[in-house]
Enzyme design. Structure first.
Site, PDB file in Angstrom:
ATOM      1  N   ARG A  23     -43.777  72.315 -28.214  1.00  0.00           N
ATOM      2  CA  ARG A  23     -43.832  70.844 -28.236  1.00  0.00           C
ATOM      3  C   ARG A  23     -43.684  70.333 -29.670  1.00  0.00           C
ATOM      4  O   ARG A  23     -43.030  69.321 -29.923  1.00  0.00           O
ATOM      5  CB  ARG A  23     -45.157  70.353 -27.621  1.00  0.00           C
ATOM      6  CG  ARG A  23     -45.237  68.832 -27.569  1.00  0.00           C
ATOM      7  CD  ARG A  23     -46.463  68.340 -26.843  1.00  0.00           C
ATOM      8  NE  ARG A  23     -47.685  68.651 -27.565  1.00  0.00           N
ATOM      9  CZ  ARG A  23     -48.916  68.399 -27.113  1.00  0.00           C
ATOM     10  NH1 ARG A  23     -49.080  67.860 -25.916  1.00  0.00           N
ATOM     11  NH2 ARG A  23     -49.981  68.710 -27.821  1.00  0.00           N
ATOM     12  N   LYS A  47     -45.028  63.770 -30.487  1.00  0.00           N
ATOM     13  CA  LYS A  47     -46.363  63.760 -31.109  1.00  0.00           C
ATOM     14  C   LYS A  47     -46.199  63.530 -32.612  1.00  0.00           C
ATOM     15  O   LYS A  47     -46.220  64.467 -33.413  1.00  0.00           O
ATOM     16  CB  LYS A  47     -47.097  65.069 -30.802  1.00  0.00           C
ATOM     17  CG  LYS A  47     -48.600  64.959 -30.948  1.00  0.00           C
ATOM     18  CD  LYS A  47     -49.277  66.128 -30.281  1.00  0.00           C
ATOM     19  CE  LYS A  47     -50.725  66.288 -30.681  1.00  0.00           C
ATOM     20  NZ  LYS A  47     -51.607  65.189 -30.348  1.00  0.00           N
ATOM     21  N   GLU A  88     -51.782  56.893 -19.908  1.00  0.00           N
ATOM     22  CA  GLU A  88     -52.627  57.947 -20.485  1.00  0.00           C
ATOM     23  C   GLU A  88     -53.756  57.314 -21.283  1.00  0.00           C
ATOM     24  O   GLU A  88     -53.838  56.098 -21.417  1.00  0.00           O
ATOM     25  CB  GLU A  88     -51.795  58.866 -21.396  1.00  0.00           C
ATOM     26  CG  GLU A  88     -51.157  58.145 -22.581  1.00  0.00           C
ATOM     27  CD  GLU A  88     -50.256  59.014 -23.447  1.00  0.00           C
ATOM     28  OE1 GLU A  88     -50.383  60.243 -23.435  1.00  0.00           O
ATOM     29  OE2 GLU A  88     -49.422  58.426 -24.166  1.00  0.00           O
TER      30      GLU A  88
HETATM   31  C1  LIG Z   1     -51.439  60.509 -26.716  1.00  0.00           C
HETATM   32  C2  LIG Z   1     -51.904  61.826 -26.193  1.00  0.00           C
HETATM   33  N1  LIG Z   1     -51.817  62.073 -24.870  1.00  0.00           N
HETATM   34  C3  LIG Z   1     -52.242  63.257 -24.359  1.00  0.00           C
HETATM   35  C4  LIG Z   1     -52.775  64.247 -25.170  1.00  0.00           C
HETATM   36  C5  LIG Z   1     -53.249  65.548 -24.564  1.00  0.00           C
HETATM   37  O1  LIG Z   1     -52.425  66.610 -24.983  1.00  0.00           O
HETATM   38  P1  LIG Z   1     -52.944  68.111 -25.096  1.00  0.00           P
HETATM   39  O2  LIG Z   1     -53.427  68.518 -23.761  1.00  0.00           O
HETATM   40  O3  LIG Z   1     -51.752  68.876 -25.518  1.00  0.00           O
HETATM   41  O4  LIG Z   1     -54.046  68.134 -26.089  1.00  0.00           O
HETATM   42  C6  LIG Z   1     -52.871  64.027 -26.550  1.00  0.00           C
HETATM   43  C7  LIG Z   1     -53.396  65.047 -27.445  1.00  0.00           C
HETATM   44  O5  LIG Z   1     -52.684  65.686 -28.135  1.00  0.00           O
HETATM   45  C8  LIG Z   1     -52.421  62.794 -27.088  1.00  0.00           C
HETATM   46  O6  LIG Z   1     -52.483  62.539 -28.397  1.00  0.00           O
END
Ligand SMILES: Cc1ncc(COP(=O)(O)O)c(C=O)c1O
Length: 363
Positions: free
Chosen positions: A111, A206, A239
């Site tokens: 990712r 990200k 989210e």
């Molecule tokens: C905006 C956002 N959504 C969802 C997630 C959850 O992602 P992960 O399960 O990879 O930590 C994160 C964390 O990184 C995030 O910053």
């Protein structure tokens, strides 16, 4: 507090001078130290850390600018002319360190590289070199439990908008000691009203521009909640500020919003792989990703609700905008939420070798 004086011109700065503000107010003097030598500054930074006590929450950092790892938190620094610092031109990712293993490192790294490509950043090393640096960093940190965070940036250069003056991209990584454990409690959430979510291009990558996420979290905290829920402009659940969100319907279907407009969480995707086990056991009826309107999510069709993210890995949501979820009492985590949480926690501790990379501490 006195108003800081304007920065002095270099010609007016004598070595080791203590400058008194010409604009000092209320009789207070505002004095700025000028460090004549780097060693004096280093000593000051180390003194700041010494004051924080013996516990060093950041046991190791890698910087491509240094070309190596430092164990001294006072030296864990990023150049101010890095395009990530002054223009937000950087991407990042994480991985959990648990029981001496890196959990889901490869999924996070994939990712990370996708985010870098979307942000038009070419990390300074190949994927395998980045992976090796992260594993060696984790080993050097001697950390058994915590998080690994890493960034790719356009790199240091000048202070302009274009990265054309930043010749070498940079890679930074740090280990953070953290004593997290499986969440067993429930939290309250609110719908984010004052902070709009990021458009899909920026929400799916990200990148370091987390101001909307920070403000959404602050909005929730100001209302006495743990965090918030974003709803997109079509009225679908999106989210949380740094977590994904999932629902269990009254018919025992696990439902998660699709990842086309939000971050594809590594934990959420792992949950989608593991949850069918509960379908086989008859605890769940199905596991799907589909759009869910705010109206449906808040209706009696939903029995349980949860946040999903790396350090949780799953956190029950028990009230939303002041109302209990499903038939819950607004306090206790739902049964199926905890069954899913157990699946993830077990995977973090005893999952397959491709999900848990052992950290070679002795090297
Ligand atoms: C905006 C956002 N959504 C969802 C997630 C959850 O992602 P992960 O399960 O990879 O930590 C994160 C964390 O990184 C995030 O910053």
């Amino acid at each position: 507090m006195a108003t800081p004086p304007p920065p002095p011109s270099s010609s007016s700065v004598p070595n080791r001078a203590v400058i008194t503000s010409p604009q000092a107010e209320n009789g207070e003097e505002f004095k700025v130290s000028v460090f004549a030598s780097s060693s004096e500054l280093v000593a000051k930074l180390q003194e700041n850390w010494a004051e924080k006590g013996k516990e060093k929450p950041y046991p190791a950092m890698y910087s491509s600018v240094y070309g190596g790892i430092t164990l001294d938190p006072a030296m864990m620094l990023i150049p101010i002319d890095d395009h990530m610092v002054h223009r937000g031109h950087g991407v990042f990712d994480t991985a959990i360190i648990l029981d001496g293993h890196l959990y889901e490192l490869d999924t996070h790294l994939d990712r990370f590289l996708r985010s870098a490509s979307q942000a038009k950043i070419t990390p300074p090393y190949s994927r395998s070199a980045l992976r090796s640096i992260l594993i060696q960093l984790a080993a050097a940190s001697r950390c058994q439990k915590g998080t690994l965070r890493y960034w790719a940036s356009a790199g240091p250069g000048d202070f302009l908008l274009s990265p054309a003056g930043c010749p070498t991209p940079a890679f930074y990584a740090v280990v953070i000691q953290d004593d997290f454990s499986q969440c067993r409690h429930g939290v309250s959430v609110v719908t984010s009203r004052t902070t709009p979510m990021k458009p899909p291009l920026f929400a799916t990558m990200k990148n370091v521009n987390y101001l909307p996420n920070v403000l959404a979290k602050m909005e929730a905290e100001e209302k006495g909640a743990f965090a918030s829920i974003w709803v997109d402009e079509e009225g679908y659940i999106a989210e949380g500020p740094n977590v994904n969100v999932a629902f269990i319907t009254r018919d025992r279907d696990l439902v998660m919003p699709p990842f086309d407009k939000i971050l594809a969480g590594c934990t959420a995707r792992r949950l989608l792989e593991l949850a069918p086990k509960l379908v086989e056991q008859g605890q769940l009826r199905s596991v799907t990703t589909r759009n869910m309107t705010l109206e449906e999510a808040k209706s009696s069709a939903v029995a349980e609700m949860m946040y999903v993210g790396s350090t949780l890995p799953l956190l029950a949501i028990v009230t939303w905008d002041g109302n209990p979820i499903g038939d819950g009492d607004g306090k206790v985590a739902g049964e199926l939420t905890m069954a899913l949480s157990d699946l993830l926690w077990e995977d973090m501790l005893y999952g397959p070798p491709d999900k848990r990379i052992p950290i070679p501490y002795s090297s």
